[in-house]
Design a protein around this motif. Structure first.
Motif, mmCIF file in Angstrom:
data_model
loop_
_atom_site.group_PDB
_atom_site.id
_atom_site.type_symbol
_atom_site.label_atom_id
_atom_site.label_comp_id
_atom_site.label_asym_id
_atom_site.label_seq_id
_atom_site.Cartn_x
_atom_site.Cartn_y
_atom_site.Cartn_z
ATOM 1 N N THR A 277 0.936 -1.428 -0.115
ATOM 2 C CA THR A 277 0.443 -0.425 -0.499
ATOM 3 C C THR A 277 1.011 1.559 0.186
ATOM 4 O OG1 THR A 277 -0.282 0.168 2.672
ATOM 5 C CG2 THR A 277 -2.078 -1.104 1.624
ATOM 6 N N PRO A 278 0.003 2.248 -0.473
ATOM 7 C CA PRO A 278 1.536 3.517 -0.691
ATOM 8 C C PRO A 278 1.215 4.254 0.738
ATOM 9 C CG PRO A 278 -0.639 4.350 -1.841
ATOM 10 C CD PRO A 278 -0.638 2.267 -1.294
ATOM 11 N N ASP A 279 1.412 3.877 1.684
ATOM 12 C CA ASP A 279 1.032 4.562 3.262
ATOM 13 C C ASP A 279 2.354 3.909 4.266
ATOM 14 O OD1 ASP A 279 0.269 2.351 3.943
ATOM 15 O OD2 ASP A 279 -1.938 3.180 2.995
ATOM 16 N N ALA A 280 2.127 4.105 5.688
ATOM 17 C CA ALA A 280 2.770 3.967 6.563
ATOM 18 C C ALA A 280 2.978 2.340 6.700
ATOM 19 C CB ALA A 280 2.909 5.162 7.649
ATOM 20 N N LEU A 281 1.503 2.152 6.391
ATOM 21 C CA LEU A 281 1.319 0.716 6.818
ATOM 22 C C LEU A 281 2.088 -0.122 6.232
ATOM 23 C CD1 LEU A 281 -2.405 0.560 7.262
ATOM 24 C CD2 LEU A 281 -0.703 0.488 8.768
ATOM 25 N N ALA A 282 2.897 0.514 4.599
ATOM 26 C CA ALA A 282 3.260 -0.394 4.113
ATOM 27 C C ALA A 282 5.048 -1.012 4.689
ATOM 28 C CB ALA A 282 4.154 -0.021 2.610
ATOM 29 N N VAL A 283 5.305 -0.040 5.660
ATOM 30 C CA VAL A 283 6.932 0.590 6.311
ATOM 31 C C VAL A 283 6.397 0.102 7.522
ATOM 32 C CG1 VAL A 283 8.430 1.893 7.084
ATOM 33 C CG2 VAL A 283 7.229 2.667 4.818
ATOM 34 N N GLU A 284 5.400 -0.243 8.058
ATOM 35 C CA GLU A 284 5.555 -1.206 9.064
ATOM 36 C C GLU A 284 5.600 -2.215 8.571
ATOM 37 O OE1 GLU A 284 1.847 0.613 11.370
ATOM 38 O OE2 GLU A 284 3.015 2.435 11.441
ATOM 39 N N TYR A 285 4.673 -2.935 8.145
ATOM 40 C CA TYR A 285 4.703 -4.804 7.497
ATOM 41 C C TYR A 285 5.971 -4.828 7.159
ATOM 42 C CZ TYR A 285 3.163 -8.750 5.376
ATOM 43 O OH TYR A 285 2.787 -9.761 4.897
ATOM 44 N N LEU A 286 6.528 -4.234 6.393
ATOM 45 C CA LEU A 286 7.925 -5.076 5.423
ATOM 46 C C LEU A 286 8.636 -4.820 6.378
ATOM 47 C CD1 LEU A 286 9.559 -5.611 3.576
ATOM 48 C CD2 LEU A 286 10.009 -3.753 2.231
ATOM 49 N N GLU A 287 8.535 -4.081 7.555
ATOM 50 C CA GLU A 287 10.304 -3.790 8.804
ATOM 51 C C GLU A 287 9.574 -4.662 9.583
ATOM 52 O OE1 GLU A 287 11.869 -0.704 11.618
ATOM 53 O OE2 GLU A 287 10.174 -0.734 11.028
ATOM 54 N N ARG A 288 8.513 -5.329 9.821
ATOM 55 C CA ARG A 288 8.307 -6.699 10.922
ATOM 56 C C ARG A 288 8.818 -7.623 10.036
ATOM 57 N NH1 ARG A 288 3.610 -5.603 11.895
ATOM 58 N NH2 ARG A 288 2.303 -6.800 10.314
ATOM 59 N N GLU A 289 8.197 -7.920 8.822
ATOM 60 C CA GLU A 289 8.346 -9.671 8.227
ATOM 61 C C GLU A 289 9.603 -9.782 7.707
ATOM 62 O OE1 GLU A 289 6.381 -12.232 7.981
ATOM 63 O OE2 GLU A 289 4.984 -10.503 9.213
ATOM 64 N N LEU A 290 10.643 -8.556 7.329
ATOM 65 C CA LEU A 290 12.055 -8.581 6.914
ATOM 66 C C LEU A 290 12.944 -8.966 7.602
ATOM 67 C CD1 LEU A 290 13.186 -5.897 3.885
ATOM 68 C CD2 LEU A 290 12.724 -8.159 4.401
ATOM 69 N N ARG A 291 12.572 -7.930 9.281
ATOM 70 C CA ARG A 291 13.560 -8.890 10.179
ATOM 71 C C ARG A 291 13.397 -10.270 10.756
ATOM 72 N NH1 ARG A 291 15.721 -5.100 13.227
ATOM 73 N NH2 ARG A 291 15.040 -2.819 12.898
ATOM 74 N N LYS A 292 11.722 -10.965 10.535
ATOM 75 C CA LYS A 292 11.330 -12.137 10.498
ATOM 76 C C LYS A 292 12.187 -13.042 10.027
ATOM 77 C CE LYS A 292 7.289 -12.196 10.834
ATOM 78 N NZ LYS A 292 5.741 -12.647 11.273
ATOM 79 N N GLU A 293 12.595 -12.460 8.266
ATOM 80 C CA GLU A 293 12.678 -13.576 6.688
ATOM 81 C C GLU A 293 14.169 -13.550 6.761
ATOM 82 O OE1 GLU A 293 11.123 -15.762 4.891
ATOM 83 O OE2 GLU A 293 9.472 -15.102 4.479
ATOM 84 N N CYS A 294 14.726 -12.643 7.106
ATOM 85 C CA CYS A 294 16.125 -12.300 7.182
ATOM 86 C C CYS A 294 17.000 -11.937 8.426
ATOM 87 C CB CYS A 294 16.561 -10.403 6.305
ATOM 88 S SG CYS A 294 15.838 -10.622 4.697
ATOM 89 N N CYS A 295 16.664 -12.969 9.197
ATOM 90 C CA CYS A 295 17.180 -12.755 11.205
ATOM 91 C C CYS A 295 17.625 -12.033 11.177
ATOM 92 C CB CYS A 295 17.239 -13.596 11.010
ATOM 93 S SG CYS A 295 16.914 -15.824 10.725
ATOM 94 N N LEU A 296 16.579 -10.226 11.237
ATOM 95 C CA LEU A 296 17.815 -8.754 11.244
ATOM 96 C C LEU A 296 17.129 -8.592 12.836
ATOM 97 C CD1 LEU A 296 16.453 -6.879 8.021
ATOM 98 C CD2 LEU A 296 18.778 -8.605 8.803
#
Length: 296
Positions: A277-296
């Motif tokens: 989505t073109p809003d802050a939700l996209a940042v929050e979602y991506l940050e959360r999922e990348l931390r899990k997927e990439c073990c960050l």
């Protein structure tokens, strides 16, 4: 280094760690996009000479490839030369460029009628075949927006208009991320780690900075009303990244080397399909999922 007379003007550049010295007999008009990349060097990776001449050097009539402003011809030395024309004014050549990548030398001979086409640094640089220089230095140029974030470098890629600049801007606004390049970041491998570099080619972002960051992930964008993230398998990742690269299909060695580097890239850097989505939700979602997927 040069036959007499010596060229009067010189500009030293370093782009994505590749150094080059450009020489000319006429002074170039300065351009802001290249200023951050000016750096003096005594031993450049490439030496480039622009020389006005009354007669262009002979080259083959065979045309391997034709673009909007140049044609590619086979060289008697086994490589390629390019002839340039000033479309739509004149389709006869005003310049011929010869490339000696093995020795890091490029020479562009041009007729007086083409002097205006090499009067500015941006236009002159076009004649270098920069994408080939990068490839010979084991670098790729990806159509993407790159931001350096608290998670590392994120590359938002996809077709024009898909929202690359929007997603990069959201990370700047909500996570204080730094835009490295808004259109054509350059990728290189350093001790097994892939880096994204700024370049003079930044599209509408006009973000011309000479900085780099370590790449954490490549995000292939898809506009959506909800967010989701899917890691692509190797064939899917290859196709997605390949579509964002400049590939000279007429040059077998170019295709093969690009293929090899792309395979090395996707073997190290995860590639995801990001429905966003073109809003802050996209940042929050991506940050959360990348931390899990990439073990960050």
């Amino acid at each position: 280094m040069f036959s007499h007379p010596e060229p009067s003007y010189r500009v030293d550049l370093e782009i994505a760690g590749v150094s080059m010295s450009l020489y000319s007999f006429q002074k170039w008009k300065g351009e802001a996009a290249f200023l951050p990349f000016e750096k003096e060097t005594d031993k450049p990776d490439y030496t480039v000479l622009f020389r006005e001449t009354g007669t262009l050097p002979a080259f083959s009539d065979t045309v391997i490839h034709e673009d909007a402003c140049y044609r590619v011809h086979p060289s008697s030395k086994g490589g390629y030369v390019r002839s340039f024309f000033d479309a739509p004014r004149d389709h006869t050549p005003y310049a011929v460029a010869e490339y000696d990548h093995a020795n890091g030398r490029i020479q562009i001979d041009y007729l007086p009628k083409g002097a205006h086409c090499v009067s500015e640094l941006h236009n002159s640089f076009f004649h270098l075949g920069f994408e080939s220089i990068l490839l010979h230095q084991n670098r790729l140029c990806l159509h993407a927006a790159c931001v350096d974030t608290p998670l590392g470098g994120l590359l938002f890629s996809g077709p024009s208009g898909i929202g690359k600049s929007t997603q990069a801007g959201l990370w700047q606004a909500y996570r204080d991320a730094k835009l490295i390049n808004g259109d054509r970041p350059i990728l290189s491998k350093d001790n097994g780690n892939w880096l994204a570099w700024g370049s003079p080619y930044a599209g509408s972002s006009k973000c011309h900075i000479n900085e780099k960051c370590s790449v954490t992930a490549i995000l292939i964008l898809q506009q959506s009303q909800t967010c989701s993230l899917q890691r692509l398998n190797q064939p899917e990742a290859f196709r997605a990244v390949w579509s964002g690269l400049t590939v000279h299909s007429w040059d077998k060695s170019f295709v093969e080397r690009t293929f090899d580097l792309t395979m090395e890239l996707i073997a190290t850097v995860p590639v995801f399909r990001f429905n966003c989505t073109p809003d802050a939700l996209a940042v929050e979602y991506l940050e959360r999922e990348l931390r899990k997927e990439c073990c960050l």
